[in-house]
Design a protein around this motif. Structure first.
Motif, PDB file in Angstrom:
ATOM      1  N   SER A  56      55.678   9.398 -27.663  1.00 24.82           N
ATOM      2  CA  SER A  56      54.546   9.134 -28.553  1.00 24.82           C
ATOM      3  C   SER A  56      54.866   9.532 -29.981  1.00 24.82           C
ATOM      4  O   SER A  56      54.486   8.840 -30.934  1.00 24.82           O
ATOM      5  CB  SER A  56      53.309   9.901 -28.065  1.00 24.82           C
ATOM      6  OG  SER A  56      52.865   9.419 -26.818  1.00 24.82           O
ATOM      7  N   HIS A  66      49.771   5.324 -32.956  1.00 25.15           N
ATOM      8  CA  HIS A  66      50.311   6.568 -32.411  1.00 25.15           C
ATOM      9  C   HIS A  66      50.294   7.664 -33.467  1.00 25.15           C
ATOM     10  O   HIS A  66      50.063   8.840 -33.152  1.00 25.15           O
ATOM     11  CB  HIS A  66      51.731   6.334 -31.891  1.00 25.15           C
ATOM     12  CG  HIS A  66      51.783   5.483 -30.660  1.00 25.15           C
ATOM     13  ND1 HIS A  66      51.462   5.968 -29.415  1.00 25.15           N
ATOM     14  CD2 HIS A  66      52.090   4.171 -30.490  1.00 25.15           C
ATOM     15  CE1 HIS A  66      51.575   4.993 -28.515  1.00 25.15           C
ATOM     16  NE2 HIS A  66      51.955   3.899 -29.151  1.00 25.15           N
ATOM     17  N   GLU A  69      46.849   9.291 -33.561  1.00 25.22           N
ATOM     18  CA  GLU A  69      46.544  10.251 -32.506  1.00 25.22           C
ATOM     19  C   GLU A  69      46.898  11.672 -32.942  1.00 25.22           C
ATOM     20  O   GLU A  69      46.109  12.607 -32.782  1.00 25.22           O
ATOM     21  CB  GLU A  69      47.292   9.908 -31.215  1.00 25.22           C
ATOM     22  CG  GLU A  69      47.023  10.907 -30.101  1.00 25.22           C
ATOM     23  CD  GLU A  69      47.664  10.528 -28.782  1.00 25.22           C
ATOM     24  OE1 GLU A  69      47.319  11.153 -27.765  1.00 25.22           O
ATOM     25  OE2 GLU A  69      48.524   9.629 -28.762  1.00 25.22           O
ATOM     26  N   LYS A  73      43.877  14.479 -34.118  1.00 27.35           N
ATOM     27  CA  LYS A  73      43.781  15.681 -33.274  1.00 27.35           C
ATOM     28  C   LYS A  73      44.121  16.934 -34.070  1.00 27.35           C
ATOM     29  O   LYS A  73      43.456  17.972 -33.911  1.00 27.35           O
ATOM     30  CB  LYS A  73      44.687  15.541 -32.057  1.00 27.35           C
ATOM     31  CG  LYS A  73      44.188  14.516 -31.045  1.00 27.35           C
ATOM     32  CD  LYS A  73      45.147  14.351 -29.894  1.00 27.35           C
ATOM     33  CE  LYS A  73      44.623  13.314 -28.899  1.00 27.35           C
ATOM     34  NZ  LYS A  73      45.583  13.064 -27.809  1.00 27.35           N
ATOM     35  N   THR A 139      49.157  14.886 -26.088  1.00 24.19           N
ATOM     36  CA  THR A 139      49.040  13.425 -26.061  1.00 24.19           C
ATOM     37  C   THR A 139      48.728  13.005 -24.632  1.00 24.19           C
ATOM     38  O   THR A 139      48.900  13.775 -23.697  1.00 24.19           O
ATOM     39  CB  THR A 139      50.332  12.740 -26.534  1.00 24.19           C
ATOM     40  OG1 THR A 139      51.438  13.239 -25.760  1.00 24.19           O
ATOM     41  CG2 THR A 139      50.581  13.011 -28.000  1.00 24.19           C
ATOM     42  N   HIS A 150      40.107  11.142 -29.790  1.00 20.34           N
ATOM     43  CA  HIS A 150      41.051  11.641 -30.788  1.00 20.34           C
ATOM     44  C   HIS A 150      40.424  12.626 -31.764  1.00 20.34           C
ATOM     45  O   HIS A 150      41.120  13.210 -32.578  1.00 20.34           O
ATOM     46  CB  HIS A 150      41.689  10.475 -31.547  1.00 20.34           C
ATOM     47  CG  HIS A 150      42.765   9.793 -30.758  1.00 20.34           C
ATOM     48  ND1 HIS A 150      43.526   8.783 -31.267  1.00 20.34           N
ATOM     49  CD2 HIS A 150      43.196   9.987 -29.489  1.00 20.34           C
ATOM     50  CE1 HIS A 150      44.390   8.373 -30.350  1.00 20.34           C
ATOM     51  NE2 HIS A 150      44.197   9.088 -29.268  1.00 20.34           N
ATOM     52  N   GLN A 306      40.298   2.119 -26.303  1.00 19.85           N
ATOM     53  CA  GLN A 306      40.337   3.301 -27.151  1.00 19.85           C
ATOM     54  C   GLN A 306      39.579   3.149 -28.464  1.00 19.85           C
ATOM     55  O   GLN A 306      38.834   4.051 -28.847  1.00 19.85           O
ATOM     56  CB  GLN A 306      41.756   3.781 -27.407  1.00 19.85           C
ATOM     57  CG  GLN A 306      42.857   2.948 -27.646  1.00 19.85           C
ATOM     58  CD  GLN A 306      43.702   2.178 -26.829  1.00 19.85           C
ATOM     59  OE1 GLN A 306      43.221   1.415 -26.021  1.00 19.85           O
ATOM     60  NE2 GLN A 306      44.995   2.263 -27.063  1.00 19.85           N
TER      61      GLN A 306
END
Length: 513
Positions: A56, A66, A69, A73, A139, A150, A306
């Motif tokens: 990832s 990606h 993410e 986070k 992840t 996220h 998502q």
């Protein structure tokens, strides 16, 4: 293979509930004691291959989705960590600093680097030895059965929108001195379920009335993907239909790839309804204003919602649209496409696609007729609930999100589960309030060990346990579930007596000594 999905020309318009998804725990950190000379308290988000998937991070170098993410986070960790009161030393408060450290390289997509820069974070070459809170970003795969938001809290998305747009949040719950969430802390506790009408709005943004709707189709920009692409070729015709629709004030197509981040946020927050297809062009959609309706058009064999789930979580209303088919068939088909059923590649060719040729023959008239009424009704209901100080929620759609060994067992050779049993099992693995969730059960324990992931109502349960106990419970759960190395065992009933190899990837277990 072709019999898996019905080709009846009608659409499935699935609403996405904000309470359906698991979230990650930002509280499980390594605390470094401050020494007298320390004047900075570091909050370090760590990219470590023992917690995050190394692939990832590699994809985050060139794939905006990606990169997002990690960015989102990390931002949630920083926001949650900074909600606690500052520590005073010699009459002064230690400065809190945001930082990112990666043990596997610092290359990341420009979107990620620009966003990190906007938050004031710095890259560290070495971890601090004292005065810090360290948290490794987890992840998670996103196929059915392994969802994860996220942002740890909706308020964090509102704060990021404020930073990127360089516009203050409106006074009230969510503003600089009053943003909070379900963890409490030094700021006022509130969330998108708050009765504060101004929640999630920026200065200068008005409350909408749902009458003269501003509608946009977010188009994909240049793509490195070959094939037919993921753009819906009838989107401009859809806009023509919408301009003539009752209640629509304006409808236009737009692009974001050639705009700076501040302008991207301003564009999406000026719309009431946004249509798009699956793809990285929607990476900033979690920064929409409350009650914005977002519709994601997807391949029938790519049930990865998502973008829609992120929008729903932050106070928007979201739907994903695909060709009509039984939910069990769509789940099976999606698992074929991600190679989780052991079938050869030739069998999966039809299902591995995310291309628009799957829905090209859906006419604009059909799309508008089946989608628009549901979307407008949900948008207006959300606004009405907001005026009354209530959160607008969607019903449980029966799609699994929490996880479990090989989602629903659909990948097992020769496994033929009925759609009814699939949907019943899915409700047990869903975070929705109506789901039969067991926070102390085997699946919950196993999934929390894989990145501190849990349904929000289970976070308090897991926070009472130290990391060693969490990992021990996950090991016991794996034995009970017959899991070996994170996958469902194929060796039959005797496998339950073996000792599985379980990877415990909690955010505080990144190898720091």
């Amino acid at each position: 293979a072709t019999g898996l999905i019905s080709r009846v020309m009608s659409l499935s318009v699935r609403p996405v509930s904000p309470s359906a998804f698991p979230v990650f725990d930002t509280s499980r950190t390594v605390e470094l004691k401050c020494l007298a000379p320390d004047r900075v308290l570091w909050h370090v988000c760590i990219v470590s291959p023992t917690v995050a998937d190394k692939g990832s991070w590699a994809w985050a170098r060139h794939a905006i989705g990606h990169a997002a993410e990690f960015v989102f986070k990390c931002f949630s960790f920083w926001e949650a960590a900074m909600e606690t009161p500052g520590e005073r030393i010699e009459g002064e408060v230690r400065e809190k600093r945001r930082a990112l450290y990666s043990s596997i390289g610092q290359q990341i997509h420009p979107f990620g680097r620009q966003t990190f820069n906007a938050t004031g974070a710095v890259w560290l070459k070495e971890l601090p030895l004292s005065c810090g809170k360290l948290w490794a970003v987890p992840t998670r795969s996103l196929y059915p059965g392994h969802g994860m938001l996220h942002f740890a809290r909706p308020a964090h998305a509102a704060r990021l929108a404020s930073l990127l747009s360089r516009t203050p949040l409106r006074r009230g719950c969510g503003e600089a001195s009053g943003i909070g969430g379900n963890e409490g802390g030094g700021r006022a506790a509130c969330s998108n379920r708050s009765g504060d009408l101004g929640w999630g709005l920026l200065e200068g943004e008005d409350e909408r009335d749902g009458r003269s709707l501003r509608v946009g189709w977010l188009q994909r920009g240049p793509t490195r993907h070959s094939g037919a692409g993921r753009s819906y070729r009838h989107s401009e015709e859809v806009m023509l239909h919408l301009r003539a629709a009752v209640g629509v004030g304006a409808a236009e197509s737009f692009y974001l790839h050639n705009l700076n981040l501040a302008t991207q946020v301003a564009v999406i927050r000026n719309l009431d309804v946004i249509f798009t297809t699956h793809g990285s062009q929607g990476v900033v959609l979690p920064l929409v204003r409350p009650c914005t309706a977002v519709v994601v058009m997807t391949h029938v064999c790519y049930l990865l919602d998502q973008l829609a789930e992120y929008v729903s979580h932050v106070g928007g209303v979201a739907f994903f649209v695909h060709k009509s088919a039984a939910l069990g068939d769509v789940l099976r088909c999606t698992l074929h496409g991600i190679n989780d059923d052991g079938q050869p590649l030739s069998y999966r060719d039809e299902y591995a696609k995310r291309e628009a040729d799957d829905f090209d023959n859906i006419t604009a008239a059909l799309f508008v007729a089946e989608v628009l009424p549901a979307v407008v009704a949900a948008h207006r209901a959300c606004l009405a609930n907001r005026r009354e100080g209530r959160m607008y929620d969607m019903p449980n759609d029966g799609i699994p999100r929490l996880g479990g060994p090989r989602p629903l067992g659909l990948g097992e050779p020769g496994h033929r589960t009925s759609p009814e049993s699939i949907e019943a099992h899915a409700r047990e693995l869903n975070c929705h309030e109506s789901a039969a969730l067991n926070c102390s059960g085997h699946i919950a324990a196993y999934e929390y060990a894989l990145g501190a992931v849990a349904c929000e109502r289970c976070l308090h349960h897991f926070r009472q346990l130290d990391s060693e106990e969490v990992c021990a419970r996950a090991q016991a759960a794996a034995v009970a579930l017959g899991i070996n190395n994170g996958r469902a065992s194929k060796r039959g009933a005797n496998a339950r007596a073996t000792t599985p190899r379980v990877s415990c990837r909690l955010p505080d277990r990144f190898g720091h000594t």
